[in-house]
Design a protein around this motif. Structure first.
Motif, PDB file in Angstrom:
ATOM      1  N   CYS A  45     -61.439 -29.227-103.538  1.00 22.59           N
ATOM      2  CA  CYS A  45     -61.069 -30.615-103.840  1.00 22.59           C
ATOM      3  C   CYS A  45     -60.011 -30.600-104.945  1.00 22.59           C
ATOM      4  CB  CYS A  45     -62.332 -31.360-104.272  1.00 22.59           C
ATOM      5  SG  CYS A  45     -62.125 -33.054-104.832  1.00 22.59           S
ATOM      6  N   THR A  47     -59.906 -32.177-107.609  1.00 25.81           N
ATOM      7  CA  THR A  47     -60.514 -32.170-108.946  1.00 25.81           C
ATOM      8  C   THR A  47     -60.742 -30.741-109.458  1.00 25.81           C
ATOM      9  OG1 THR A  47     -61.577 -34.228-108.309  1.00 25.81           O
ATOM     10  CG2 THR A  47     -62.411 -33.174-110.290  1.00 25.81           C
ATOM     11  N   HIS A  66     -67.307 -28.035-106.309  1.00 24.83           N
ATOM     12  CA  HIS A  66     -68.307 -29.105-106.395  1.00 24.83           C
ATOM     13  C   HIS A  66     -68.565 -29.770-105.053  1.00 24.83           C
ATOM     14  CE1 HIS A  66     -64.437 -31.104-106.839  1.00 24.83           C
ATOM     15  NE2 HIS A  66     -65.020 -32.221-106.454  1.00 24.83           N
ATOM     16  N   GLU A  67     -68.344 -29.003-103.976  1.00 30.23           N
ATOM     17  CA  GLU A  67     -68.652 -29.548-102.645  1.00 30.23           C
ATOM     18  C   GLU A  67     -69.409 -28.482-101.856  1.00 30.23           C
ATOM     19  OE1 GLU A  67     -65.196 -30.944-100.571  1.00 30.23           O
ATOM     20  OE2 GLU A  67     -64.889 -32.605-101.951  1.00 30.23           O
ATOM     21  N   CYS A 173     -68.528 -34.859-101.934  1.00 33.17           N
ATOM     22  CA  CYS A 173     -67.519 -35.434-102.835  1.00 33.17           C
ATOM     23  C   CYS A 173     -66.437 -36.165-102.059  1.00 33.17           C
ATOM     24  CB  CYS A 173     -66.902 -34.378-103.757  1.00 33.17           C
ATOM     25  SG  CYS A 173     -65.679 -35.120-104.871  1.00 33.17           S
TER      26      CYS A 173
HETATM   27 ZN   LIG Z   1     -64.116 -33.782-105.442  1.00 32.87          ZN
END
Ligand SMILES: [Zn+2]
Ligand SMILES: [Zn+2]
Length: 371
Positions: A45, A47, A66-67, A173
């Motif tokens: 992602c 981020t 974070h996914e 996310c």
């Molecule tokens: Zn994300």
């Protein structure tokens, strides 16, 4: 299974170093409230790259990601939600006890920053280390660019073991953000019109969300032809190449003189946000999902906002409550209404730098890394 320290592999980010380094790290055994998950797949992602590039204050060296999705391997003794062997999709972490969490709005948890963006547990330690010392973990309560991630009950959602787990982490996310921005944050009405700027994972998920919400007009502005084509298959009724029209908002206004009811910016580019604002009709709402660098002001003017009753709304994670929204997204996926697998390209985790390049130059929309 006994709790024990393990050796694992992760893509580690170092300050000022362009490439992720694929390394062996040590992961402590889970503390009482922790869940050790073996990662089957993890989405890449934007981020994560903001973190790697130092745009999010985060102590280096660090493991981002974070996914994730995978299978629970070990649990701390106070964990009740899952047991070893359970399939889980990972999402952001929340505290479960503040007023926002109690109101089922964990995306606006009062303790979100400490729980997701310090790189450490609440006691100051990190579950990860290399031979030189601690390595930051806990990114979104997971740090899943790795073979294993240390998680918490609030950021794991138990799912069916028969799902294609490798790709399911993207729900946690990018996809929940795009779909949720439309169906939850803006809660668009059936028959309404919506403009979406940016056709990456979030923007294309917003298109699918607009189709689910039965918007009558779904406009996507995106320079990449493949992404526009995918958006059309997801339900966009008009796709615009911003490089082919002189002025995007004038072009949209020429076709929709009253303006659109809703707009979502998934680019984080101030000039694009401004053009989305200019497309809003009376009582229109602009949802901002794409992050700009700190210090950038919202588009438009107070004069225009008051005259037309315009709302500008900042949106975190599509206002998702993962425990209820991720299962809902999975039902849409199984029914063929959320074909996010069409956006996915898979890479080995050790090839993460290639995935970053491909996602950046538009060869991949949602890169998923397989440890
Ligand atoms: Zn994300
Ligand atoms: Zn909270």
């Amino acid at each position: 299974m006994n709790k024990s320290k393990i050796n694992m592999h992760a893509a580690v980010a170092y300050e000022g170093v362009e490439d992720f380094q694929y390394e062996t790290l040590t992961m402590e055994a889970p503390q009482d409230n922790e869940v050790l998950v073996k990662i089957f797949g993890v989405g890449l992602c934007h981020t994560d790259l903001l973190g790697k590039n130092g745009m999010i204050p985060y102590p280096f060296p660090a493991v981002f990601g974070h996914e994730g999705a995978g299978i629970v391997e070990q649990v701390g003794k106070s964990v009740k939600k899952v047991k070893p062997g359970d399939a889980v999709v990972l999402s952001f972490r929340s505290c479960s006890y503040c007023d926002r969490c109690e109101d089922a709005e964990p995306a606006y948890c009062r303790n979100l920053l400490e729980l997701n963006f310090t790189g450490r547990r609440e006691d100051g330690s990190s579950a990860l280390s290399n031979d030189k010392g601690p390595v930051s973990s806990n990114f979104f309560g997971q740090s899943s660019f790795a073979t294993h991630a240390m998680c918490y009950e609030s950021n794991i959602v138990k799912v069916d073991n028969n799902l294609p787990l490798q790709i399911m982490g993207a729900l946690g996310c990018g996809i929940q953000t795009g779909v949720g921005a439309v169906t939850r944050s803006l809660a668009v009405s059936k028959g309404s019109s919506i403009l979406i700027t940016g056709g990456g994972t979030v923007g294309l998920s917003a298109v699918m969300g607009a189709a689910l919400a039965e918007c009558e007009t779904v406009i996507l502005v995106e320079p990449n032809a493949d992404r526009r084509e995918l958006a059309a298959s997801f339900g966009a009724t008009l796709c615009i190449d911003p490089n082919k029209v002189e002025n995007v908002s004038a072009h949209i206004r020429s076709q929709f003189p009253l303006g659109v009811d809703y707009a979502i910016d998934a680019t984080g580019i101030p000039a694009v946000q401004q053009s989305a604002f200019e497309c809003l009709g009376s009582k229109g709402t602009l949802g901002l999902v794409g992050v700009t660098p700190p210090g950038v002001s919202p588009p438009g003017s107070i004069f225009e906002m008051i005259n037309a009753g315009i709302t500008i709304k900042g949106i975190m994670e599509g206002d998702s409550e993962p425990d209820t929204f991720i299962p809902e997204l999975i039902e849409y996926f199984k029914a063929g209404l959320l074909p996010f697998d069409k956006m996915v390209s898979t890479y080995k985790l050790c090839d993460i730098n290639q995935a970053v390049t491909d996602q950046h130059n538009g060869h991949a929309i949602k890169a998923i890394l397989i440890p």
